[in-house]
Design an enzyme around this catalytic site. Structure first.
Site, PDB file in Angstrom:
ATOM      1  N   ASP A  72     -20.255 -19.701   8.879  1.00  0.00           N
ATOM      2  CA  ASP A  72     -19.281 -19.971   7.778  1.00  0.00           C
ATOM      3  C   ASP A  72     -19.690 -20.757   6.644  1.00  0.00           C
ATOM      4  OD1 ASP A  72     -17.738 -19.184  10.068  1.00  0.00           O
ATOM      5  OD2 ASP A  72     -16.114 -20.659  10.153  1.00  0.00           O
TER       6      ASP A  72
ATOM      7  N   GLU B 242      -7.899 -17.859  11.316  1.00  0.00           N
ATOM      8  CA  GLU B 242      -8.551 -18.854  11.121  1.00  0.00           C
ATOM      9  C   GLU B 242      -9.093 -18.936   9.297  1.00  0.00           C
ATOM     10  OE1 GLU B 242     -11.774 -19.069  14.350  1.00  0.00           O
ATOM     11  OE2 GLU B 242     -11.974 -16.945  13.968  1.00  0.00           O
TER      12      GLU B 242
HETATM   13  C1  FRU Z   1     -14.871 -19.088  12.190  1.00  0.00           C
HETATM   14  C2  FRU Z   1     -14.853 -20.150  12.782  1.00  0.00           C
HETATM   15  C3  FRU Z   1     -14.066 -21.295  12.158  1.00  0.00           C
HETATM   16  C4  FRU Z   1     -14.736 -22.598  12.660  1.00  0.00           C
HETATM   17  C5  FRU Z   1     -16.129 -21.995  13.072  1.00  0.00           C
HETATM   18  C6  FRU Z   1     -16.878 -22.673  14.245  1.00  0.00           C
HETATM   19  O1  FRU Z   1     -15.927 -18.238  11.994  1.00  0.00           O
HETATM   20  O2  FRU Z   1     -14.312 -20.059  14.163  1.00  0.00           O
HETATM   21  O3  FRU Z   1     -12.774 -21.373  12.489  1.00  0.00           O
HETATM   22  O4  FRU Z   1     -14.779 -23.533  11.941  1.00  0.00           O
HETATM   23  O5  FRU Z   1     -16.085 -20.719  13.068  1.00  0.00           O
HETATM   24  O6  FRU Z   1     -18.082 -22.323  14.440  1.00  0.00           O
END
Ligand code: FRU
Length: 432
Positions: free
Chosen positions: A62, A277
């Site tokens: 991310d 997300e």
């Molecule tokens: C999206 C996610 C986010 C979280 C992170 C955890 O890819 O699931 O929601 O912050 O990755 O690694």
């Protein structure tokens, strides 16, 4: 509460407009999700095998750019800065979530990213998950919103703010400086937002994370959207009510942005999907485009959809959100590489939208096709798991918006997060 630091009742935020009105959450319904269909306009091209790797030492997933208060992407003395969740490449990809550390990278051309260092010295949480970073020019400080997460297997999530850091630039690079303080700005309340305890019976995943800061385009209020769940009482993975993803909303109640109040969610996916997300907005032509990501595995029983970027459009924060393209689907991985990318982030780019993401698992297929499935990856020898995982920035894509319709129009060169002159390959994004 809404009482300022000196005990004075301060108006909300910094804006001068009318107080914000909350309302009912819009619904992403089963009927919408039933019409999900991959078309040329909504399917990403297959990613080239030999794309650039941003870091030799760290997996990167991310990612979010440093933005100014008005949401535009910051360029400081010619440098762009992005923040990413990172973890050592010594780990197998599946182990990275429990070790996520936010690091920064900087570039002059949106392509050749150089590694800075960690974003925080003493952040809250055992590890940190996604967020957003805002640079206030007049104060010369960064407000960094992130998720403070407790260790696996609990993964309790709280919303946090780190403030006080600034940037020092030179012809050679960018350095984060200054002492930071960290505060928790949001916790699940069990009423508007499901707690970890309430989610236990559901037997799937729980969310209270991914704070994304923005300034209300009309009132100037300081707001955050985040990923939450609505308490529905779902009691097993077979119960459709266990799939209760929502987009949460919070408003700052002091100018220091250290105190916030939870507002009701403005979008829910009850009986549709468990995870909305990294919610975020693109404001375009007076419209509020709300984007979220979701996974194939978090659709409720009886529904199916790809790992994709989904989107909704409304004319206000609590207006009636209409799913884009009828179903909500905006940008799916191609059927031949259904897990090639994830964690798309849409950003305004002239009148269009630029979408950044990371390279996830290549060469994996749906179980139905008899190749290696996502579930099976974790059982492969570590080196083979690492072979299949990208863990770097994917080529960004350009998207056109036309009311409730969207269209992928081009692909940018490998690793291009933000366009620089002449980076556009000009492919139409349909060559699967
Ligand atoms: C999206 C996610 C986010 C979280 C992170 C955890 O890819 O699931 O929601 O912050 O990755 O690694």
């Amino acid at each position: 509460g809404a009482i300022g630091a000196a005990g004075l009742a301060l108006p909300f935020g910094t804006g001068s407009g009318a107080a914000l009105e909350t309302g009912e959450a819009s619904q992403w319904t089963r009927e919408h999700a039933n019409s999900i269909e991959l078309t040329d306009d909504t399917t990403a091209p297959v990613i080239d095998e030999n794309s650039d790797v941003i870091s030799d030492d760290y997996w990167i997933w991310d990612t979010w750019p440093l933005r100014y208060r008005d949401g535009s992407i910051a360029k400081i003395d010619g440098w762009q800065v992005v923040f990413s969740l990172t973890a050592s490449k010594d780990l197998v990809p599946g182990a990275r979530h429990n070790e996520a550390t936010i690091r920064y990278f900087y570039s002059r051309n949106g392509h050749d990213w150089q590694e800075g260092g960690t974003a925080f010295e003493n952040p809250l949480g055992h590890h940190q998950w996604a967020g957003s970073a805002m640079y206030d020019q007049s104060e010369d400080q960064i407000y960094h919103f992130y998720t403070a997460t407790s260790p696996e297997p609990e993964f309790r999530q709280r919303l946090a703010l780190g403030k006080g850091a600034s940037l020092r630039t030179s012809p050679h690079g960018v350095e984060l400086t200054g002492d930071q303080e960290h505060v928790i700005i949001g916790e699940a309340d069990g009423d508007l937002y499901q707690t970890l305890e309430q989610s236990r019976e559901q037997g799937i995943v729980y969310a209270f994370r991914d704070p994304w800061y923005f300034e209300h385009p009309e009132t100037g209020e300081d707001l955050v959207v985040f990923e939450g769940n609505t308490p529905t009482g779902g009691d097993s993975p077979d119960d459709p009510q266990s799939y209760n993803g929502n987009v949460g909303v919070m408003r700052a109640t002091n100018d220091e942005l250290t105190e916030w109040e939870l507002l009701p969610p403005n979008l829910e996916a009850i009986e549709v999907n468990q995870q909305l997300e990294r919610p975020h907005y693109v404001f375009n032509n007076g419209k509020w485009y709300l984007f979220v990501l979701s996974h194939e595995f978090t659709f409720a029983p009886g529904l199916s959809g790809p790992d994709a970027l989904y989107g909704f459009v409304s004319d206000s924060l609590y207006g009636e959100y209409e799913p884009l393209n009828g179903s909500g689907l905006v940008l799916a991985n191609p059927e031949s590489a259904p897990f090639q990318a994830y964690s798309w982030l849409a950003m305004p780019h002239g009148n269009d939208v630029l979408i950044e993401s990371f390279e996830n698992f290549r060469g994996l297929d749906d179980t139905s096709r008899g190749e290696i499935s996502l579930d099976e990856v974790g059982h492969l020898p570590p080196e083979e798991q690492k072979e299949l995982f990208g863990g770097t920035l994917a080529p960004s894509l350009k998207l056109q918006l036309e009311g409730t319709k969207t269209r992928i129009v081009s692909e940018l060169n490998d690793g291009h997060f933000l366009p620089s002159g002449g980076s556009n390959k000009g492919t139409n994004g349909n060559n699967q």
